[in-house]
Design a protein around this motif. Structure first.
Motif, PDB file in Angstrom:
ATOM      1  N   GLY A 204       2.816  14.828 -50.017  1.00 24.52           N
ATOM      2  CA  GLY A 204       3.945  15.469 -50.678  1.00 24.52           C
ATOM      3  C   GLY A 204       5.234  15.355 -49.897  1.00 24.52           C
ATOM      4  O   GLY A 204       6.247  15.941 -50.290  1.00 24.52           O
ATOM      5  N   GLY A 205       5.222  14.618 -48.775  1.00 25.82           N
ATOM      6  CA  GLY A 205       6.418  14.483 -47.958  1.00 25.82           C
ATOM      7  C   GLY A 205       6.474  15.543 -46.875  1.00 25.82           C
ATOM      8  O   GLY A 205       5.456  16.080 -46.445  1.00 25.82           O
ATOM      9  N   ARG A 206       7.671  15.861 -46.406  1.00 27.51           N
ATOM     10  CA  ARG A 206       7.868  16.828 -45.328  1.00 27.51           C
ATOM     11  C   ARG A 206       7.887  18.231 -45.908  1.00 27.51           C
ATOM     12  O   ARG A 206       8.832  18.625 -46.580  1.00 27.51           O
ATOM     13  CB  ARG A 206       9.185  16.538 -44.596  1.00 27.51           C
ATOM     14  N   GLU A 207       6.850  18.982 -45.609  1.00 27.11           N
ATOM     15  CA  GLU A 207       6.738  20.311 -46.192  1.00 27.11           C
ATOM     16  C   GLU A 207       6.095  21.313 -45.243  1.00 27.11           C
ATOM     17  O   GLU A 207       6.477  22.479 -45.200  1.00 27.11           O
ATOM     18  CB  GLU A 207       5.935  20.230 -47.493  1.00 27.11           C
ATOM     19  N   VAL A 208       5.086  20.863 -44.483  1.00 28.69           N
ATOM     20  CA  VAL A 208       4.326  21.774 -43.624  1.00 28.69           C
ATOM     21  C   VAL A 208       4.422  21.332 -42.169  1.00 28.69           C
ATOM     22  O   VAL A 208       4.759  20.184 -41.863  1.00 28.69           O
ATOM     23  CB  VAL A 208       2.855  21.857 -44.060  1.00 28.69           C
ATOM     24  N   ASN A 209       4.071  22.268 -41.280  1.00 30.10           N
ATOM     25  CA  ASN A 209       4.295  22.039 -39.855  1.00 30.10           C
ATOM     26  C   ASN A 209       3.202  22.650 -38.987  1.00 30.10           C
ATOM     27  O   ASN A 209       2.571  23.645 -39.365  1.00 30.10           O
ATOM     28  CB  ASN A 209       5.622  22.675 -39.419  1.00 30.10           C
ATOM     29  N   ASP A 210       3.035  22.050 -37.803  1.00 36.50           N
ATOM     30  CA  ASP A 210       2.305  22.685 -36.712  1.00 36.50           C
ATOM     31  C   ASP A 210       3.308  23.461 -35.876  1.00 36.50           C
ATOM     32  O   ASP A 210       4.444  23.009 -35.674  1.00 36.50           O
ATOM     33  CB  ASP A 210       1.628  21.633 -35.819  1.00 36.50           C
ATOM     34  N   LEU A 211       2.903  24.623 -35.387  1.00 36.17           N
ATOM     35  CA  LEU A 211       3.717  25.418 -34.481  1.00 36.17           C
ATOM     36  C   LEU A 211       2.969  25.564 -33.164  1.00 36.17           C
ATOM     37  O   LEU A 211       1.798  25.957 -33.152  1.00 36.17           O
ATOM     38  CB  LEU A 211       3.999  26.807 -35.055  1.00 36.17           C
ATOM     39  N   TYR A 212       3.633  25.228 -32.061  1.00 36.12           N
ATOM     40  CA  TYR A 212       3.022  25.334 -30.739  1.00 36.12           C
ATOM     41  C   TYR A 212       3.788  26.379 -29.925  1.00 36.12           C
ATOM     42  O   TYR A 212       4.994  26.242 -29.701  1.00 36.12           O
ATOM     43  CB  TYR A 212       3.058  23.985 -30.030  1.00 36.12           C
ATOM     44  N   PHE A 213       3.071  27.411 -29.499  1.00 37.80           N
ATOM     45  CA  PHE A 213       3.672  28.474 -28.693  1.00 37.80           C
ATOM     46  C   PHE A 213       3.191  28.355 -27.251  1.00 37.80           C
ATOM     47  O   PHE A 213       1.977  28.345 -26.984  1.00 37.80           O
ATOM     48  CB  PHE A 213       3.290  29.852 -29.244  1.00 37.80           C
ATOM     49  N   THR A 214       4.133  28.273 -26.331  1.00 39.43           N
ATOM     50  CA  THR A 214       3.812  28.199 -24.905  1.00 39.43           C
ATOM     51  C   THR A 214       4.648  29.227 -24.166  1.00 39.43           C
ATOM     52  O   THR A 214       5.850  29.036 -23.963  1.00 39.43           O
ATOM     53  CB  THR A 214       4.098  26.795 -24.347  1.00 39.43           C
ATOM     54  N   ASP A 215       4.013  30.344 -23.798  1.00 40.53           N
ATOM     55  CA  ASP A 215       4.716  31.445 -23.119  1.00 40.53           C
ATOM     56  C   ASP A 215       6.035  31.777 -23.820  1.00 40.53           C
ATOM     57  O   ASP A 215       7.087  31.916 -23.195  1.00 40.53           O
ATOM     58  CB  ASP A 215       4.975  31.092 -21.647  1.00 40.53           C
ATOM     59  N   CYS A 216       5.955  31.898 -25.134  1.00 39.37           N
ATOM     60  CA  CYS A 216       7.132  32.251 -25.941  1.00 39.37           C
ATOM     61  C   CYS A 216       7.309  33.772 -25.884  1.00 39.37           C
ATOM     62  O   CYS A 216       6.473  34.527 -26.409  1.00 39.37           O
ATOM     63  CB  CYS A 216       6.945  31.781 -27.375  1.00 39.37           C
ATOM     64  N   PHE A 217       8.369  34.205 -25.234  1.00 38.09           N
ATOM     65  CA  PHE A 217       8.590  35.645 -25.070  1.00 38.09           C
ATOM     66  C   PHE A 217       9.284  36.236 -26.298  1.00 38.09           C
ATOM     67  O   PHE A 217      10.304  35.727 -26.755  1.00 38.09           O
ATOM     68  CB  PHE A 217       9.451  35.921 -23.839  1.00 38.09           C
ATOM     69  N   LEU A 218       8.704  37.326 -26.787  1.00 39.40           N
ATOM     70  CA  LEU A 218       9.301  38.074 -27.883  1.00 39.40           C
ATOM     71  C   LEU A 218       9.458  39.521 -27.458  1.00 39.40           C
ATOM     72  O   LEU A 218       8.490  40.145 -27.003  1.00 39.40           O
ATOM     73  CB  LEU A 218       8.408  38.006 -29.138  1.00 39.40           C
ATOM     74  N   PRO A 219      10.646  40.076 -27.587  1.00 35.01           N
ATOM     75  CA  PRO A 219      10.846  41.473 -27.204  1.00 35.01           C
ATOM     76  C   PRO A 219      10.145  42.414 -28.167  1.00 35.01           C
ATOM     77  O   PRO A 219       9.747  42.021 -29.274  1.00 35.01           O
ATOM     78  CB  PRO A 219      12.366  41.629 -27.279  1.00 35.01           C
ATOM     79  N   ASP A 220       9.992  43.662 -27.762  1.00 32.37           N
ATOM     80  CA  ASP A 220       9.367  44.659 -28.628  1.00 32.37           C
ATOM     81  C   ASP A 220      10.071  44.754 -29.977  1.00 32.37           C
ATOM     82  O   ASP A 220       9.448  45.056 -31.000  1.00 32.37           O
ATOM     83  CB  ASP A 220       9.394  46.035 -27.944  1.00 32.37           C
ATOM     84  N   SER A 221      11.359  44.482 -29.983  1.00 33.51           N
ATOM     85  CA  SER A 221      12.131  44.574 -31.227  1.00 33.51           C
ATOM     86  C   SER A 221      11.759  43.487 -32.230  1.00 33.51           C
ATOM     87  O   SER A 221      12.179  43.532 -33.385  1.00 33.51           O
ATOM     88  CB  SER A 221      13.629  44.492 -30.930  1.00 33.51           C
ATOM     89  N   ALA A 222      10.942  42.516 -31.817  1.00 37.33           N
ATOM     90  CA  ALA A 222      10.510  41.451 -32.726  1.00 37.33           C
ATOM     91  C   ALA A 222       9.299  41.856 -33.561  1.00 37.33           C
ATOM     92  O   ALA A 222       8.958  41.182 -34.543  1.00 37.33           O
ATOM     93  CB  ALA A 222      10.186  40.183 -31.949  1.00 37.33           C
ATOM     94  N   VAL A 223       8.629  42.952 -33.180  1.00 41.12           N
ATOM     95  CA  VAL A 223       7.461  43.404 -33.937  1.00 41.12           C
ATOM     96  C   VAL A 223       7.903  43.880 -35.320  1.00 41.12           C
ATOM     97  O   VAL A 223       8.883  44.614 -35.460  1.00 41.12           O
ATOM     98  CB  VAL A 223       6.739  44.547 -33.198  1.00 41.12           C
ATOM     99  N   VAL A 224       7.178  43.433 -36.332  1.00 40.31           N
ATOM    100  CA  VAL A 224       7.447  43.846 -37.715  1.00 40.31           C
ATOM    101  C   VAL A 224       6.337  44.789 -38.157  1.00 40.31           C
ATOM    102  O   VAL A 224       5.179  44.396 -38.266  1.00 40.31           O
ATOM    103  CB  VAL A 224       7.534  42.631 -38.663  1.00 40.31           C
TER     104      VAL A 224
END
Length: 380
Positions: A204-224
């Motif tokens: 279908g072309g460019r539509e989906v992706n792999d996501l690679y997380f390496t020590d990606c820091f998210l603050p407490d304010s990022a929690v949903v």
């Protein structure tokens, strides 16, 4: 059977049709907007829809939206899908936006929901290489650290992450006695340090992706929402996801039917239109009947949800998703068969409709999962 719509809804559908016919009604227009079909989302077309106020149809009025219900959302997606408008980012955006609306902080809501109205795209990421249908088996880690979380792991099949401002990430923040506990939702900027987005080539072309997380820091304010309660939060969004996907495929199925009908009326063999032969006439009759059944089902479930928006209709939404996606796959394949070589040629579009329909029975919960859900609601 005539569709029962309000005057406002009828005008809305007509306006969408007129816009799409003007802006993306021909293959040449769509090719220009999508790099010859390689991209499924046109920022140019999306921006024009934002200016018309359409992208905020399901967003509350206090954030600049129209605050409309499920029926109007389905009408929008069905009609844009019928006209093959390249706005693949809309469905994932609305699914993510609904989660923010229910569980996010006011600041998160302002950023995301107002952005949606203005034409921003959002994505949501659940699947992993080892966890697809079994969402509870997620292993992408969110480890507690000073002032936030460190994210490590891989997510996959994330639709529209390459277009999005944020990814609504579901990661495992703790190990509990149940695999459905200990999952947390995070608002992740797509330009965050430690996040790599890599496209997956598909038919279908460019539509989906792999996501690679390496020590990606998210603050407490990022929690949903509430840490550890993402599974419960996700369950509240099932009505929306299944219905939007069903509406898209109903629109696609309608388009495939109309294109097939036009062809069998015009194409002549043995001195008459091929649609006049019983073998094709009866297939057209069956397709038309099944389309009407699917539309009635979708409309009824949408109206039911609008009447009780806080309830989860697992059986009904699974039925709508199952029926509309399987029907789209069937009708597009029948269209290819009845159009013969023309159905196989890229010039006429039926083959691209079929390619688009195939994945619909996989994403948002496979047809097998939908059947399993329906069966469970009957105590099986």
């Amino acid at each position: 059977m005539p569709r029962v719509l309000t005057d406002e809804q009828r005008d809305f559908v007509a306006a969408i049709g007129e816009f799409c016919k003007r802006e993306c009604g021909t293959k040449e227009q769509r090719d220009k907007l999508t790099a010859n079909g390689q991209e499924q989302h046109s920022r140019e077309l999306y921006a024009k829809m934002a200016e018309l106020g359409w992208l905020g149809i399901g967003i509350p009025e206090e954030y600049g939206g129209a605050g409309r219900g499920m029926t109007d959302l389905c009408l929008f997606l069905e009609e844009t899908s019928y006209w093959r408008a390249p706005i693949s980012g809309f469905a994932t955006t609305i699914i993510a936006a609904a989660a923010y609306e229910k569980f996010a902080t006011e600041q998160q809501k302002r950023v995301v929901l107002e952005g949606v109205v203005g034409g921003r795209v959002e994505a949501i990421s659940m699947s992993e290489p080892g966890a697809g249908s079994d969402v509870g088996a997620l292993s992408c880690r969110a480890d507690r650290t000073d002032g936030g979380y460190l994210i490590n792991g891989q997510k996959t099949w994330c639709s529209n992450a390459h277009l999005a401002d944020h990814v609504l990430l579901i990661a495992r923040s703790s190990r509990e006695d149940s695999k459905h506990r200990g999952l947390t939702q995070f608002m992740v900027p797509t330009n965050a340090d430690g996040l790599q987005i890599k496209g997956i080539d598909t038919m279908g072309g460019r539509e989906v992706n792999d996501l690679y997380f390496t020590d990606c820091f998210l603050p407490d304010s990022a929690v949903v929402g509430t840490p550890g309660q993402a599974w419960t939060q996700l369950m509240t969004g099932l009505n929306l996801e299944r219905m939007l996907l069903a509406a898209m495929m109903l629109g696609l199925a309608r388009r495939a039917f109309d294109d097939t009908l036009d062809h069998v009326k015009q194409r002549e063999q043995f001195g008459r239109p091929i649609g006049s032969f019983q073998a094709l006439k009866h297939r057209i009759a069956d397709m038309a009947t099944e389309l009407e059944c699917a539309r009635l089902l979708l409309d009824d479930v949408a109206a039911t949800i609008d009447a009780a928006p806080d309830e989860v209709f697992a059986r009904e939404t699974s039925m709508a998703k199952l029926k509309c996606t399987e029907l789209a796959k069937h009708i597009t394949l029948e269209g290819m068969q009845m159009m013969g070589g023309y159905g196989y040629a890229t010039e006429y579009g039926m083959e691209s409709l079929h390619r688009a329909s195939i994945v619909s029975t996989v994403y948002g919960g496979t047809s097998e999962i939908q059947r399993d859900i329906i069966g469970k609601t009957y105590g099986l």
